[in-house]
Structures are given as structure tokens and as C-alpha cells.
Design a protein around this motif. Structure first.
Motif, PDB file in Angstrom:
ATOM      1  N   THR A   1       0.816  -1.222   0.000  1.00 15.64           N
ATOM      2  CA  THR A   1       0.000   0.000   0.000  1.00 15.64           C
ATOM      3  C   THR A   1       0.849   1.272   0.000  1.00 15.64           C
ATOM      4  O   THR A   1       0.312   2.372  -0.017  1.00 15.64           O
ATOM      5  CB  THR A   1      -0.913   0.019   1.245  1.00 15.64           C
ATOM      6  OG1 THR A   1      -0.098  -0.069   2.433  1.00 15.64           O
ATOM      7  CG2 THR A   1      -1.879  -1.146   1.217  1.00 15.64           C
TER       8      THR A   1
ATOM      9  N   THR B   1      -0.543  -5.608  -8.526  1.00 18.20           N
ATOM     10  CA  THR B   1       0.443  -4.813  -7.788  1.00 18.20           C
ATOM     11  C   THR B   1       1.757  -5.574  -7.804  1.00 18.20           C
ATOM     12  O   THR B   1       1.787  -6.768  -7.494  1.00 18.20           O
ATOM     13  CB  THR B   1       0.007  -4.573  -6.333  1.00 18.20           C
ATOM     14  OG1 THR B   1      -1.251  -3.899  -6.322  1.00 18.20           O
ATOM     15  CG2 THR B   1       1.036  -3.737  -5.581  1.00 18.20           C
TER      16      THR B   1
ATOM     17  N   ASP C   1       1.224  -0.362  -9.437  1.00 18.88           N
ATOM     18  CA  ASP C   1      -0.011  -0.607  -8.689  1.00 18.88           C
ATOM     19  C   ASP C   1      -1.171  -0.058  -9.502  1.00 18.88           C
ATOM     20  O   ASP C   1      -1.367   1.148  -9.602  1.00 18.88           O
ATOM     21  CB  ASP C   1       0.073   0.070  -7.314  1.00 18.88           C
ATOM     22  CG  ASP C   1      -1.110  -0.296  -6.428  1.00 18.88           C
ATOM     23  OD1 ASP C   1      -1.875  -1.216  -6.800  1.00 18.88           O
ATOM     24  OD2 ASP C   1      -1.272   0.336  -5.369  1.00 18.88           O
TER      25      ASP C   1
END
Length: 296
Positions: free
Chosen positions: A213, A249, A244
Motif C-alpha cells: 500500500t 500490484t 499498482d
């Protein structure tokens, strides 16, 4: 105990002994405080200066490799001034027929000689450490230049890679021996490239999952505690999110051990690799023929 610590301890002890003898001699000659201070303090201070030089030598790694020169110079200065004392005493004996205060004069000159020798020795050792520092810096620059040249070659190869697997293969060549390129997509996890031996691939994947993330293209240096549990042999990690998008990703993870430490140069080189890989992977995914294809 290494040579630097041993030499420093010996000098410190010698300096304290010389200072103590100076005070003892001053007290033996007179009990008048002012006379004791005038006679003892200058030479006692020289002895303590030798002790301080010994402590400095023991604590300063700058002198590593040239420590032996300090006691050699100290011994040379001590012998030289002891010889001067012997000549003065011989002259006094011939002219006056007496050797009054012979031991006091000898210790005074020995103290001066020891301090002079130590100071010259410290200067000599430091002057010889500078070329070694320059040589070490040259080696670091040459090593970085070699890695940068490799990255440049990898960048050209990545730009022409026909698939995500090809990009990952070159993306794993970050200059760090243990690197993995992990891709997440369609509910599954795939190691596109993996040279990590210290950590099982499923643990590397869990690590990549924990950092996926983060900002795309940003290289992050991880210290303990890590996002996931890693073996004690792992001393540090680098990670970067290469690509991403809505489908996949891709994360690069480099593992460092005691034999492969992470430096600022490694982080910058990984940034270059990631920037090349990000552009190429994005280009591959934008092709109609590449839609739905991740290189697996």
C-alpha cells in the motif's frame, strides 16, 4: 584486546605513574604548598597529558592500523631526554662533584620526553591514517560506479523486455544478492523473480503484501521491527512498489544480512531500477495484446 586499546591503556597508565611520581618528588623536597605547586604541577600536568593521549588513542578509531607508531615515538622521546638528563648529570658531577637531585632531574626530563614523543607519534599516526581513509573512499566510489554502470545496462535491458517476467528478471538485479519481485493479482500471488535464500518465499510474499500500500516508486528502508516476522539473520530490508493498478500490484523486496548491509547507495540504485521497471511494466500493460497478461 586489540593493539589500539592495549597501547592506549599502557600510555594512560604510564602518564598517571609519571604524574604521581612528580607529586611525590615535590613533596619529598619541600612541604611548602606554593613550592610544591610550582615544582609539581607543570610536570604532573605533562604526565596527565600523556594519560589523556592514551585514552584518546584507545577511543579514536582513526589511529587504527598505525597505533604502533605512537609508543615507538614515545619510547624514542623518553630515551632521548633520558640521555640529555644523563649528560647534564655527568656534567654536574664533573664540575660540582655532586649528583644532588639526580633522580628528580631524570624524571622531569623523562616526563618531558614521553609527552613530546607521544605528541609526535599521534601526529605521525594520524598523518598516515589519512591516505587509508582516502583509499577506502576511492574503493567506495569505484564500487558505486560499478553498480551504477550495471544499473544503466539493466535499464536498457528492462526497456526492451518483452514481458513482465523479463522486467522482473532484471529488476531483481539491484546489486543486492537477495531480491524478490512479487506480483499480486486476481486473488493469487506470484514470485516473478526470486533470489532470496535467507527467507522462505511465502514469508517474502507476506512482507510484500504488508508494504504494497506504500507510494508507488518510493523505496523504503525497513529496520526492526519489520512488518512481518523475519529470521534473526536478516538485518534490514528494502522495498518498493513498482506498479499498482486496478488489476495487479508488483513489489520489489531486497533482504540484507550481516554480510550484505544496506547503504544509501543501495537505496538510490534500487530507485533507478524501479523507475525503469515501472515505466516498462506500465507500457506492457497498456498494449492490447498484454491485457490480462502478467507474464506468468
Amino acid at each position: 584486546m586489540n593493539q589500539r586499546l592495549l597501547t592506549g591503556a599502557a600510555l594512560a597508565l604510564s602518564g598517571v605513574v609519571l604524574a604521581a611520581i612528580q607529586v611525590l618528588h615535590a613533596v619529598q623536597q619541600t612541604r611548602i604548598p606554593v613550592a610544591v605547586a610550582v615544582d609539581a604541577l607543570p610536570f604532573a600536568a605533562m604526565g596527565l597529558a600523556v594519560a589523556y593521549a592514551g585514552v584518546w588513542l584507545a577511543r579514536d578509531t582513526t589511529f587504527e592500523g598505525a597505533t604502533s607508531r605512537v609508543p615507538v615515538w614515545a619510547a624514542g622521546g623518553t630515551v632521548t631526554f633520558a640521555a640529555v638528563a644523563a649528560l647534564l648529570l655527568f656534567s654536574q658531577r664533573v664540575t660540582d662533584g655532586s649528583l644532588a637531585r639526580a633522580s628528580y632531574l631524570t624524571v622531569d626530563l623523562v616526563t618531558v620526553g614521553a609527552l613530546a614523543g607521544v605528541l609526535v607519534g599521534l601526529y605521525d599516526a594520524r598523518s598516515r591514517s589519512r591516505p587509508r581513509e582516502l583509499e577506502a573512499e576511492r574503493d567506495r566510489i569505484e564500487a558505486f560506479a560499478g553498480k551504477a554502470a550495471d544499473v544503466n545496462n539493466y535499464g536498457r535491458a528492462i526497456a526492451g523486455a518483452p514481458s513482465a517476467d523479463g522486467v522482473a528478471a532484471f529488476g531483481a538485479m539491484t546489486g543486492m544478492e537477495e531480491t524478490a519481485v512479487i506480483q499480486f493479482g486476481d486473488g493469487d500471488t506470484v514470485a516473478l523473480a526470486n533470489t532470496v535464500r535467507t527467507v522462505p518465499v511465502d514469508v517474502v510474499s507476506a512482507f510484500a503484501q504488508a508494504v504494497r500500500t506504500r507510494q508507488q516508486g518510493e523505496v523504503t528502508v525497513h529496520d526492526r521491527p519489520f512488518p512481518v516476522a523475519l529470521p534473526d539473520s536478516v538485518t534490514g530490508c528494502l522495498s518498493a512498489v513498482v506498479l499498482d493498478d486496478t488489476d495487479t500490484t508488483t513489489v520489489v523486496v531486497s533482504v540484507a544480512t550481516a554480510d550484505t548491509t544496506i547503504g544509501e547507495a543501495d537505496r538510490k540504485l534500487l530507485e533507478l531500477i524501479v523507475s525503469h521497471a515501472k515505466v516498462r511494466m506500465a507500457a506492457l500493460r497498456s498494449r492490447p495484446s498484454e491485457k490480462g497478461h502478467t507474464g506468468r
